[in-house]
Design a protein around this motif. Structure first.
Motif, PDB file in Angstrom:
ATOM      1  N   VAL A 135       0.842  -1.193   0.000  1.00  0.00           N
ATOM      2  CA  VAL A 135       0.000   0.000   0.000  1.00  0.00           C
ATOM      3  C   VAL A 135       0.878   1.244   0.000  1.00  0.00           C
ATOM      4  N   CYS A 136       0.603   2.163  -0.923  1.00  0.00           N
ATOM      5  CA  CYS A 136       1.299   3.460  -0.983  1.00  0.00           C
ATOM      6  C   CYS A 136       0.272   4.547  -0.709  1.00  0.00           C
ATOM      7  N   ALA A 137       0.515   5.376   0.300  1.00  0.00           N
ATOM      8  CA  ALA A 137      -0.505   6.342   0.688  1.00  0.00           C
ATOM      9  C   ALA A 137       0.106   7.605   1.273  1.00  0.00           C
ATOM     10  N   THR A 138      -0.699   8.633   1.324  1.00  0.00           N
ATOM     11  CA  THR A 138      -0.332   9.859   2.029  1.00  0.00           C
ATOM     12  C   THR A 138      -1.586  10.673   2.283  1.00  0.00           C
ATOM     13  N   SER A 139      -1.425  11.724   3.082  1.00  0.00           N
ATOM     14  CA  SER A 139      -2.563  12.589   3.406  1.00  0.00           C
ATOM     15  C   SER A 139      -2.069  13.978   3.759  1.00  0.00           C
TER      16      SER A 139
END
Length: 339
Positions: A135-139
């Protein structure tokens, strides 16, 4: 000896990972912008039932990751690794999000470049055989970032016209060793570029040279021309930075007319929404990529995309001490077909 490095700093992946699933959640302002129909979920308010904006950002990121995994028809136990980051001190939104997910976690910080940083690292992990599903994520969150990087919200400071509006939102992408695409085929890591800008309200000018450096390196390393892409999109340069890239790339012999845009220039209507120079924050390129870009690729509009998000690697403390703002840009190529 590297068998995958081509040119100065680009890597061609021998086993390109497939994008198996994705998801995006945005705040109400983003949901009122030009790309509103592309986002999976639009919040009614920025707090989303939480007691603070920081807790809200953690919830947004965690729920985005959960939804992306579900979108890929997977469960939490199927995931080998979570790569994520955000803008807050010690990337606490990502750390607390990972606490609720119980997935092996590596935290990343590339400021607004974090989405492409996570995609690049995740793609190389899979290509190297170190995982099957990542999973590759950011916010980011306007209210949490604003009071950390600039002023308390209650201060109601006057924003310069060169300032950008931090996006409230999160995007997550599931990469897999198997799948029908789209595929991440090339990775071009960035170098630190510092044009000497000290104005934290003019991030487009501070980050544009880093984007230019990475784009030129990518073209030289791969032998591609801008016309080999259906879309070249930077992250969070906004209107000012986009204009600088267009002009300076043309001086270097690369005509991006009709092919190039910027996530920060696309996500808001600066005139109707009073966002001045456009959007910013690592959630900006994350939601534009996982919303607009991937959905248009699946429709067949874009067959090859170059995503080059940029990040300003500064802090309020260091800029208040008179330092300039070093920036970076990481680029990944996304192909609809495995090459």
């Amino acid at each position: 000896m590297s068998l995958k490095k081509i040119g100065e700093r680009t890597f061609k992946l021998n086993n390109p990972p497939s994008i198996l699933g994705n998801y995006s959640i945005v705040g109400p302002k983003e949901g009122d912008g030009p790309l509103k129909d592309y986002f999976d979920e639009i919040l009614e308010d920025d707090l989303w039932g939480e007691e603070s904006f920081e807790k809200a950002e953690t919830k947004i990121q965690e729920q985005t990751i959960r939804a992306a995994i579900e979108n890929a028809n997977l469960s939490l136990s199927d995931i080998d690794l979570l790569l994520s980051g955000d803008l807050l001190n010690q990337i606490v939104a990502s750390g607390y999000s990972a606490r609720g997910l119980s997935i092996p976690f590596i935290g990343l910080y590339g400021a607004c470049s974090t989405m492409t940083e996570s995609l690049a690292v995740g793609a190389m992990f899979i290509d190297g055989g170190f995982g099957d599903k990542i999973v590759c994520a950011t916010s980011s969150h306007f209210s949490s970032a604003e009071r950390q990087f600039r002023f308390p919200l209650e201060y109601a400071s006057q924003r310069k016209f060169s300032a950008q509006w931090t996006v409230t939102g999160s995007g997550a992408t599931i990469l897999s060793a198997a799948g029908e695409g789209p595929f991440i085929t090339y990775v071009t890591p960035g170098k630190i570029v510092d044009p000497g800008i000290k104005d934290a309200s003019n991030m487009g000018a501070a980050m544009a040279p880093a984007a230019i450096d990475t784009l030129i390196s990518h073209f030289k390393d791969t032998g591609f021309e801008p016309s080999d892409y259906d879309l070249i999109i930077t992250g969070d340069l906004g209107i000012i930075g986009k204009s600088i890239v267009m002009d300076m790339m043309k001086e270097e012999g690369y005509d991006l007319e009709g092919i190039f845009t910027d996530c920060g220039a696309e996500i808001f209507d600066p005139y109707k929404q009073d966002t001045h120079a456009g959007g910013s924050g690592c959630g900006c390129s994350a939601v534009v990529f996982n919303g607009y870009i991937l959905k248009e690729m699946k429709k067949g509009r874009f067959k090859r995309v170059l995503l080059a998000a940029t990040g300003a690697l500064h802090s309020p403390l260091i800029t208040q001490q008179g330092e300039s703002i070093p920036s970076i840009s990481h680029a990944v190529t996304i192909d609809i077909n495995r090459i």
